[in-house]
Design an enzyme around this catalytic site. Structure first.
Site, PDB file in Angstrom:
ATOM      1  N   CYS A 140     -11.148  -8.162   0.339  1.00 38.05           N
ATOM      2  CA  CYS A 140     -11.348  -9.547   0.547  1.00 38.05           C
ATOM      3  C   CYS A 140     -12.242  -9.849   1.601  1.00 38.05           C
ATOM      4  O   CYS A 140     -12.816 -11.023   1.589  1.00 38.05           O
ATOM      5  CB  CYS A 140      -9.849  -9.953   0.818  1.00 38.05           C
ATOM      6  SG  CYS A 140      -8.923  -8.949   1.961  1.00 38.05           S
ATOM      7  N   GLN A 181       0.835  -1.292   0.005  1.00 40.24           N
ATOM      8  CA  GLN A 181       0.078  -0.050   0.159  1.00 40.24           C
ATOM      9  C   GLN A 181       0.748   1.156  -0.069  1.00 40.24           C
ATOM     10  O   GLN A 181       0.212   2.459  -0.234  1.00 40.24           O
ATOM     11  CB  GLN A 181      -1.047   0.170   1.299  1.00 40.24           C
ATOM     12  CG  GLN A 181      -2.129  -1.096   1.131  1.00 40.24           C
ATOM     13  CD  GLN A 181      -2.813  -0.911   0.033  1.00 40.24           C
ATOM     14  OE1 GLN A 181      -3.207   0.342  -0.428  1.00 40.24           O
ATOM     15  NE2 GLN A 181      -3.994  -1.847  -0.291  1.00 40.24           N
ATOM     16  N   THR A 233       7.111 -20.442 -15.601  1.00 42.61           N
ATOM     17  CA  THR A 233       7.246 -19.315 -16.674  1.00 42.61           C
ATOM     18  C   THR A 233       6.849 -18.002 -16.282  1.00 42.61           C
ATOM     19  O   THR A 233       5.597 -18.003 -15.759  1.00 42.61           O
ATOM     20  CB  THR A 233       6.790 -19.940 -17.985  1.00 42.61           C
ATOM     21  OG1 THR A 233       7.317 -21.150 -18.289  1.00 42.61           O
ATOM     22  CG2 THR A 233       7.027 -18.796 -19.404  1.00 42.61           C
TER      23      THR A 233
HETATM   24  C1  LIG Z   1      -1.303  -4.388   2.359  1.00 40.03           C
HETATM   25  C2  LIG Z   1      -1.718  -5.425   1.458  1.00 40.03           C
HETATM   26  N1  LIG Z   1      -0.616  -6.581   1.264  1.00 40.03           N
HETATM   27  C3  LIG Z   1      -1.140  -7.518   0.509  1.00 40.03           C
HETATM   28  C4  LIG Z   1      -2.164  -7.620  -0.307  1.00 40.03           C
HETATM   29  C5  LIG Z   1      -2.237  -8.484  -1.191  1.00 40.03           C
HETATM   30  O1  LIG Z   1      -1.821  -8.305  -2.684  1.00 40.03           O
HETATM   31  P1  LIG Z   1      -2.335  -9.294  -3.933  1.00 40.03           P
HETATM   32  O2  LIG Z   1      -3.947  -8.741  -4.220  1.00 40.03           O
HETATM   33  O3  LIG Z   1      -1.576  -8.664  -5.180  1.00 40.03           O
HETATM   34  O4  LIG Z   1      -2.240 -10.371  -3.547  1.00 40.03           O
HETATM   35  C6  LIG Z   1      -2.948  -6.400  -0.275  1.00 40.03           C
HETATM   36  C7  LIG Z   1      -4.113  -6.338  -1.225  1.00 40.03           C
HETATM   37  O5  LIG Z   1      -5.045  -6.005  -0.713  1.00 40.03           O
HETATM   38  C8  LIG Z   1      -2.563  -5.534   0.801  1.00 40.03           C
HETATM   39  O6  LIG Z   1      -3.510  -4.381   0.590  1.00 40.03           O
END
Ligand SMILES: Cc1ncc(COP(=O)(O)O)c(C=O)c1O
Length: 391
Positions: free
Chosen positions: A326, A181, A239
Site C-alpha cells: 500500500c 499474515q 448483504t
Molecule cells: C498484516 C496485515 N493486516 C491487514 C491487512 C489489510 O488486509 P486487506 O487488504 O484485506 O484490507 C494487510 C494487507 O496488506 C496486512 O498485511
C-alpha cells in the site's frame, strides 16, 4: 517485456494468486445469486454457502462457527474490532499496539488518540522483537485493548501473542491479534492462542479480494462497525458477499496442510538467503535470527536503492516489494523498518521477497542470478557516478 522473460511472483505478502480449488468452485458459487437472508428458495443455496464457509473457517482456526464474522477484508476487521472496543468500554480508556502494525491498526489507534483515548505504541527492536518490559510496565487496569499482530507483513517476524494476551487478561484488558499474515503460514488454534479477537483477509490465503473475517471469542461483546440489517447475527450489517465468502471457505479448507507446506517453503527461503548472503556482498537479513513465518525474507542490500532494484527486477519478470504494497510509489522508506531501528538508508535499501505455495527452487535460482546482475549493475553505476562527482 519479451516473451522469454519469466513471470515469477515473489510478493505473496501483498496478495496471493487465486488457488485452483477456488477457480474450480467459482462458476458453481456464482450461480447462487439469491439473497442469503431470503426465506424463500432463492435464499437457501447462498445461506448454505455461508454456513459451509463459516464451518470451514472455524475448523481451520480451531474456533466455533458462531465466533466467525465475515467482513470485506483485513482492514475492515481491524477497524471494527478496535473501534468497537473503544465504543463499548466505559471505564477503560487506554489502548496499546506495536510500532510495526499494519496501517489499518496503527491509523485506527491514532484516530482513537484524536478522540481522547490514551494510546501507547510498544517499541520493537532491530531483531523485530517486541519490548515486553515496556509492555508490562504500561499495562494497567485502565487498559481496554491491546492489538499486536501475529506475524509482520514486512519482515515475517512472529510475536509472542499467547504470552502477551495472558498479561493483558491479568489486567482485565482485551487482546486482539491481526492474523492476516499468519493464516496459512503457521498452524493456528485460536482457543490455544488465548486472544479475544483476531482478523483475517481472504486475498492473503489464495482466495479472492474483498472478503475476510473476524474471530470474536464466545462471550466477548462485539459492537458493529457497520450498522444495518441483522446479518452476521447483528454484528456486521450488509448483504454478505456470498461469492467471496464461498471462495474463502474453499481456500480455508486447503489451509489444513499448512505444516508440510510451511516446512518446504521455510527450507527454500533459508536456502535462498544462504545463497544471497554468500554470493552478494554487503547484504543483511532483517530479523533473520528471529522466529519468522516461512515465506518471508527482508533484505538490506547496502547502497542499492530498493525502488530502483524493484523496477530492474520487474523488467526481468520478478515481482518483489520494497515494503508494504500500500505504500509502493511512496518514496518514503517503510515506517515498519524505521520503527525497528533501521536507518533511513538501510530502509531505503530494503527488498522484501515473499514466497508462496507455487514457488519452485528453479524460480529461486533464476531470481538469485537476476538479483546478482541487478545489484552489481546498480552498484557499479553508483560508483561511476561517485567518481564523476569528483571530476
Ligand atoms: C498484516 C496485515 N493486516 C491487514 C491487512 C489489510 O488486509 P486487506 O487488504 O484485506 O484490507 C494487510 C494487507 O496488506 C496486512 O498485511
Amino acid at each position: 517485456m519479451t516473451a522469454s522473460v519469466p513471470f515469477v511472483y515473489f510478493d505473496h505478502n501483498a496478495t496471493t494468486p487465486v488457488c485452483s480449488e477456488v477457480l474450480e468452485a467459482l462458476p458453481q458459487l456464482a450461480q447462487s445469486w439469491g439473497n442469503p437472508s431470503s426465506i424463500h428458495w432463492g435464499g437457501r443455496q447462498p445461506k448454505n454457502i455461508l454456513r459451509d464457509a463459516r464451518k470451514a473457517v472455524a475448523a481451520a482456526i480451531g474456533a466455533s462457527p458462531l465466533e466467525i464474522i465475515f467482513t470485506s477484508g483485513g482492514s475492515e476487521a481491524n477497524n471494527a474490532i478496535i473501534k468497537g472496543v473503544f465504543e463499548s468500554t466505559k471505564t477503560r480508556n487506554h489502548f496499546m499496539c506495536s510500532s510495526v502494525e499494519h496501517p489499518s491498526v496503527m491509523k485506527t489507534m491514532l484516530h482513537l488518540r484524536e478522540l481522547g483515548a490514551l494510546v501507547d505504541i510498544i517499541p520493537v527492536n532491530r531483531l523485530g522483537q517486541i519490548d515486553l518490559e515496556f509492555y508490562k510496565a504500561r499495562l494497567t487496569e485502565k487498559t481496554a485493548l491491546v492489538s499486536v499482530m501475529l506475524a509482520n507483513n514486512e519482515t515475517g517476524t512472529i510475536f509472542p501473542i499467547h504470552e502477551m494476551a495472558e498479561l493483558a487478561h491479568q489486567k482485565g484488558a482485551l487482546f486482539h491479534t491481526d492474523a492476516v499474515q499468519a493464516f496459512g503460514k503457521i498452524p493456528l488454534n485460536l482457543k490455544e492462542l488465548n486472544v479475544d479477537f483476531a482478523s483475517f483477509s481472504a486475498h492473503k490465503f489464495y482466495s479472492v479480494k474483498g472478503t475476510g473475517f473476524i474471530y470474536s471469542r464466545k462471550g466477548s461483546q462485539f459492537v458493529p462497525l457497520i450498522h444495518g440489517g441483522g446479518q452476521e447475527r447483528h454484528r456486521r450489517g450488509g448483504t454478505e458477499n456470498v461469492l467471496g465468502i464461498g471462495c474463502l471457505g474453499v481456500a480455508a479448507q486447503k489451509i489444513g496442510q499448512v505444516g508440510e507446506r510451511a516446512r518446504v517453503l521455510g527450507e527454500m527461503r533459508d536456502q535462498m538467503e544462504k545463497r544471497i548472503l554468500s554470493e552478494i556482498s554487503e547484504v543483511t537479513i532483517t530479523a533473520g535470527e528471529s522466529p519468522r513465518i516461512a515465506n518471508t525474507s527482508s533484505l538490506v542490500l547496502k547502497g542499492v536503492d530498493g525502488e530502483t532494484m524493484l523496477m530492474a527486477l520487474d523488467l526481468k519478470g520478478y515481482a518483489v516489494s520494497t515494503g508494504a504494497a500500500c505504500s509502493s510509489g511512496n518514496p518514503e522508506p517503510s515506517p515498519v523498518l524505521l520503527a525497528m531501528g533501521l536507518t533511513r538508508a538501510e530502509a531505503q535499501n530494503s527488498l522484501r521477497i515473499s514466497l508462496g505455495w507455487e514457488t519452485t527452487s528453479e524460480q529461486i535460482d533464476g531470481f538469485i542470478e537476476a538479483l546478482k546482475v541487478v545489484v552489481q549493475r546498480l552498484r557499479s553505476l553508483q560508483s561511476e557516478e561517485g567518481e564523476n562527482d569528483h571530476v
